[in-house]
Design an enzyme around this catalytic site. Structure first.
Site: not given
Ligand SMILES: NC(=O)c1ccc[n+]([C@@H]2O[C@H](COP(=O)([O-])OP(=O)(O)OC[C@H]3O[C@@H](n4cnc5c(N)ncnc54)[C@H](OP(=O)(O)O)[C@@H]3O)[C@@H](O)[C@H]2O)c1
Length: 298
Positions: A30, A35, A64, A97
């Site tokens: 994704d 980004y 996106k 997006h």
């Molecule tokens: N479409 C949109 O508008 C939108 C908005 C927000 C997000 N997104 C997408 O969704 C993705 C995920 O969302 P997000 O980044 O907000 O949150 P997330 O995936 O819920 O959380 C990411 C965080 O969790 C940590 N993490 C990952 N695996 C872990 C594990 N096994 N144990 C403990 N901690 C862990 C990561 O740390 P490390 O990386 O340091 O390991 C990072 O700090 C984004 O990367 C983006 O691509 C899309």
């Protein structure tokens, strides 16, 4: 099962993370122009293609359309920029997006600093429908296999469905036990729109972060899994795709190991609606695990 990786991470660590993920068997990647790391991801693809470890048709690559490029004349150039940076000749899925574009310079009545123009959402005529029609043409041209949206609610989807020629294949939205959005989920399922859950580990500003939530921890312990794995499995059991983000190699591998838990929908969280009540951020700090017993959550 296709493993999904998302990459909203600062440049620098991303290429290695993608290589680790591809080696671990992840296929769905994704990405987004916003980004600002698509070139690094493209470099990782090139490397793995070059090593003969991966074929293009084994990957499912998503990008996106950023909000500044909703004007019809900007959609294809923005898409091509992502495509070029990713080193690919087609994408599998291209998402809008957000339903709201940012105004272009011609739409701003008084001189506004560029940074302000970039940050204010607008309901300008350049958004949604016209952008969508241009995205549909990318499908006609064979540049992308499907198009979809992100952050759309039910009424925004209804409006789009009433006028689109090509139905959105997916809607990527925030979903996790603190935010289960049942109405949106039901609606998308009824329309055959695939849901992709972002932020599966919850909002970091919650009073009790989901990864530290005692209920989640208890379920994880019971199944011999980590809390992260339980939170990923939560979506799989709802029939929803999810894109956990990590740039940490051990976590990338951990997040892919989500089998071996209850397989029937609802069995892990007996009822996800109940999970929503039990895990709601307001309750998070004072949650009483005794309350779980009557609902047989395991
Ligand atoms: N479409 C949109 O508008 C939108 C908005 C927000 C997000 N997104 C997408 O969704 C993705 C995920 O969302 P997000 O980044 O907000 O949150 P997330 O995936 O819920 O959380 C990411 C965080 O969790 C940590 N993490 C990952 N695996 C872990 C594990 N096994 N144990 C403990 N901690 C862990 C990561 O740390 P490390 O990386 O340091 O390991 C990072 O700090 C984004 O990367 C983006 O691509 C899309």
């Amino acid at each position: 099962m296709r493993l999904l990786l998302s990459l909203q991470s600062p440049p620098g660590a991303v290429q290695e993370a993608v290589e680790v993920a591809l080696d671990a068997g992840y296929q769905h990647v994704d990405c987004a122009y916003f980004y600002q790391n698509e070139a690094e991801i493209g470099a990782a693809f090139q490397k793995k293609f070059g090593e003969g470890r991966l074929k293009r048709d084994e990957l499912y690559v998503v990008s996106k359309l950023w909000n500044s490029f909703h004007a019809p004349q900007d959609v294809k150039p923005a898409f091509l920029k992502s495509l070029m940076m990713l080193n690919l000749d087609y994408l599998d899925l291209y998402l809008m997006h957000s339903p709201m574009g940012f105004p272009g310079p011609q739409e701003v009545s008084s001189p506004t600093p560029c940074s302000k123009q970039d940050q204010s959402p607008t309901k300008s005529s350049s958004t949604s429908l016209f952008s969508w029609q241009t995205m549909e043409k990318l499908v006609d041209e064979g540049l992308v296999k499907s198009v979809g949206v992100s952050n759309f609610n039910v009424s925004q989807l209804e409006r789009l469905l009433s006028v689109c020629r090509i139905k959105p294949a997916a809607n990527q939205v925030e979903l996790h036990p603190y935010l289960t959005q049942p109405q949106l989920v039901e609606y998308c399922k009824s329309k055959g729109i695939v849901l992709i859950a972002y932020s599966p580990f919850g909002c970091p500003n919650s009073p009790v972060p989901l990864l530290e939530n005692p209920t989640v921890n208890e379920i994880a312990q019971k199944h011999g899994k980590t809390s992260a794995q339980v939170l990923i499995r939560f979506h799989i059991q709802r029939g929803i795709a999810t894109i956990p983000k990590s740039i940490t190699p051990a976590r990338i591998v951990e997040n892919a190991e989500v089998t071996g838990m209850a397989s029937k929908p609802g069995a892990l969280f007996r009822s996800w609606r109940m999970a929503e009540v039990l895990l709601s951020p307001e309750q998070g700090e004072t949650i009483n695990l005794e309350r779980l017993k009557p609902f047989n959550v395991h």
